[in-house]
Scaffold this motif. Structure first.
Motif, short mmCIF file in Angstrom:
data_model
loop_
_atom_site.label_atom_id
_atom_site.label_comp_id
_atom_site.label_asym_id
_atom_site.label_seq_id
_atom_site.Cartn_x
_atom_site.Cartn_y
_atom_site.Cartn_z
N SER A 30 -2.26 9.05 -3.48
CA SER A 30 -2.09 8.41 -2.25
C SER A 30 -0.80 7.63 -2.07
O SER A 30 -1.24 6.41 -1.67
CB SER A 30 -3.32 8.19 -1.50
OG SER A 30 -4.34 9.03 -1.35
N PRO A 31 0.36 7.77 -2.63
CA PRO A 31 1.37 6.90 -2.78
C PRO A 31 1.68 6.31 -1.46
O PRO A 31 2.11 5.28 -1.34
CB PRO A 31 2.28 7.77 -3.56
CG PRO A 31 2.28 9.09 -3.13
CD PRO A 31 0.90 9.19 -3.36
N ASP A 32 1.71 6.84 -0.25
CA ASP A 32 2.16 6.66 1.02
C ASP A 32 1.21 5.34 1.43
O ASP A 32 2.06 4.29 1.99
CB ASP A 32 2.11 7.64 2.02
CG ASP A 32 3.02 8.96 1.85
OD1 ASP A 32 4.14 8.44 1.38
OD2 ASP A 32 2.70 10.01 2.26
N LYS A 33 0.00 5.49 1.16
CA LYS A 33 -0.70 4.46 1.27
C LYS A 33 -0.48 2.78 0.81
O LYS A 33 -0.72 2.22 1.49
CB LYS A 33 -2.44 4.72 0.82
CG LYS A 33 -3.48 3.86 1.43
CD LYS A 33 -4.78 4.52 1.16
CE LYS A 33 -5.92 3.48 1.05
NZ LYS A 33 -7.23 4.06 0.64
N PHE A 34 0.15 3.01 -0.36
CA PHE A 34 0.50 1.77 -1.00
C PHE A 34 1.84 1.57 -1.09
O PHE A 34 2.18 0.49 -1.63
CB PHE A 34 0.12 2.08 -2.61
CG PHE A 34 -1.54 2.21 -2.47
CD1 PHE A 34 -2.38 1.21 -2.36
CD2 PHE A 34 -2.10 3.60 -3.04
CE1 PHE A 34 -3.79 1.54 -2.46
CE2 PHE A 34 -3.23 3.64 -2.88
CZ PHE A 34 -4.39 2.84 -2.76
N ASP A 35 2.71 2.22 -0.51
CA ASP A 35 4.03 1.98 -0.66
C ASP A 35 4.51 0.58 -0.09
O ASP A 35 4.11 0.31 1.17
CB ASP A 35 4.70 3.11 0.18
CG ASP A 35 6.38 3.29 0.04
OD1 ASP A 35 6.70 2.82 -1.35
OD2 ASP A 35 7.23 3.65 0.75
N LYS A 36 5.32 -0.03 -0.72
CA LYS A 36 5.99 -1.35 -0.38
C LYS A 36 4.88 -2.34 -0.26
O LYS A 36 5.00 -3.54 0.19
CB LYS A 36 6.45 -1.42 0.93
CG LYS A 36 7.46 -0.07 1.03
CD LYS A 36 8.89 -0.71 0.47
CE LYS A 36 10.00 0.40 0.83
NZ LYS A 36 10.16 1.28 -0.15
N LYS A 37 3.48 -2.04 -0.88
CA LYS A 37 2.56 -3.19 -0.97
C LYS A 37 2.34 -3.69 -2.49
O LYS A 37 2.35 -3.02 -3.19
CB LYS A 37 1.34 -2.63 -0.60
CG LYS A 37 1.09 -2.17 0.79
CD LYS A 37 -0.14 -1.59 1.32
CE LYS A 37 -0.08 -1.25 2.91
NZ LYS A 37 -1.41 -0.50 3.32
N VAL A 38 1.99 -4.94 -2.47
CA VAL A 38 1.82 -5.58 -3.81
C VAL A 38 0.38 -5.16 -4.15
O VAL A 38 -0.81 -5.32 -3.35
CB VAL A 38 1.88 -7.24 -3.82
CG1 VAL A 38 1.64 -7.68 -5.11
CG2 VAL A 38 3.38 -7.38 -3.21
N ILE A 39 0.34 -4.80 -5.45
CA ILE A 39 -1.02 -4.09 -5.98
C ILE A 39 -1.15 -4.78 -7.50
O ILE A 39 -0.10 -5.07 -8.00
CB ILE A 39 -1.07 -2.59 -5.77
CG1 ILE A 39 0.07 -1.98 -6.59
CG2 ILE A 39 -1.04 -2.01 -4.59
CD1 ILE A 39 -0.07 -0.22 -6.95
N THR A 40 -2.20 -4.56 -7.84
CA THR A 40 -2.66 -4.84 -9.43
C THR A 40 -3.19 -3.50 -10.06
O THR A 40 -4.04 -3.05 -9.40
CB THR A 40 -3.36 -6.03 -9.36
OG1 THR A 40 -2.89 -7.40 -8.77
CG2 THR A 40 -3.78 -6.40 -10.90
N LEU A 41 -2.68 -3.15 -10.94
CA LEU A 41 -3.18 -1.88 -11.64
C LEU A 41 -3.53 -2.37 -13.15
O LEU A 41 -2.40 -2.96 -13.70
CB LEU A 41 -2.30 -0.80 -11.60
CG LEU A 41 -2.20 -0.19 -10.29
CD1 LEU A 41 -0.95 0.82 -10.29
CD2 LEU A 41 -3.42 0.18 -9.77
N SER A 42 -4.32 -1.69 -13.63
CA SER A 42 -4.60 -1.98 -15.23
C SER A 42 -4.67 -0.45 -15.91
O SER A 42 -5.10 0.45 -15.15
CB SER A 42 -5.64 -2.62 -15.62
OG SER A 42 -7.05 -2.10 -15.00
N GLY A 43 -4.16 -0.20 -17.13
CA GLY A 43 -4.20 1.03 -17.81
C GLY A 43 -3.61 0.67 -19.42
O GLY A 43 -3.50 -0.21 -19.77
N VAL A 44 -3.37 1.86 -19.76
CA VAL A 44 -2.83 1.87 -21.22
C VAL A 44 -1.14 2.08 -21.18
O VAL A 44 -0.52 2.91 -20.51
CB VAL A 44 -3.24 3.13 -21.93
CG1 VAL A 44 -2.69 3.33 -23.34
CG2 VAL A 44 -4.95 3.01 -22.07
N VAL A 45 -0.56 1.34 -21.96
CA VAL A 45 0.83 1.23 -22.06
C VAL A 45 1.52 2.40 -22.91
O VAL A 45 0.72 2.72 -23.97
CB VAL A 45 1.40 -0.19 -23.02
CG1 VAL A 45 3.00 -0.15 -22.95
CG2 VAL A 45 0.97 -1.36 -22.12
N ASP A 46 2.55 3.08 -22.39
CA ASP A 46 3.07 4.09 -23.27
C ASP A 46 4.59 4.34 -22.90
O ASP A 46 4.96 3.78 -21.69
CB ASP A 46 2.55 5.29 -22.42
CG ASP A 46 2.87 6.65 -23.64
OD1 ASP A 46 3.02 6.52 -24.69
OD2 ASP A 46 2.99 7.95 -22.82
#
Length: 123
Positions: A30-46
């Motif tokens: 749902s990229p539209d829902k988060f567009d232009k918002k500050v968020i924090t995500l965690s995951g694996v670096v690649d």
């Protein structure tokens, strides 16, 4: 008693600001829902790369992955310690469903405005 109430109120306020934990999958679906918002995500670096622009500015790029889903990460400056592929990291910054530049665009990008917005996580 008054001090305890103040501390409790401050803690409740901090928890409210933190909000629910987002997943990379939530954002990609749902990229539209988060567009232009500050968020924090965690995951694996690649695909981590530390680079220098033509005019001498340092920056870094990588994919932050969770399973098959990923977001692109862009950050200005230089990390205190470069990341390695396979490490777990957390990134905080504004998300764009499409970041357009002169010659190309990048979909699903989070920008680390400061290198300190990228944190290495223990496994």
């Amino acid at each position: 008693m008054k001090r305890s109430l103040t501390l409790l109120s401050a803690f409740a306020f901090a928890v409210a600001l933190a909000g629910p934990k987002l997943s990379i999958s939530d954002v990609v679906k749902s990229p539209d829902k988060f567009d232009k918002k500050v968020i924090t995500l965690s995951g694996v670096v690649d695909k981590f790369q530390a680079k220098t622009s033509r005019i001498g500015n340092k920056y870094f790029v990588f994919e932050l992955k969770s399973g098959k889903d990923f977001v692109n990460v862009y950050g200005r400056g230089e990390l205190a310690k470069p990341l390695s592929n396979g490490q777990r990291a957390e990134v905080k910054g504004p998300f764009e469903k499409e970041h357009k530049m002169k010659d190309f665009s990048v979909k699903n990008q989070i920008e680390a405005k400061d290198p300190k917005d990228v944190k290495l996580l223990l496994k």
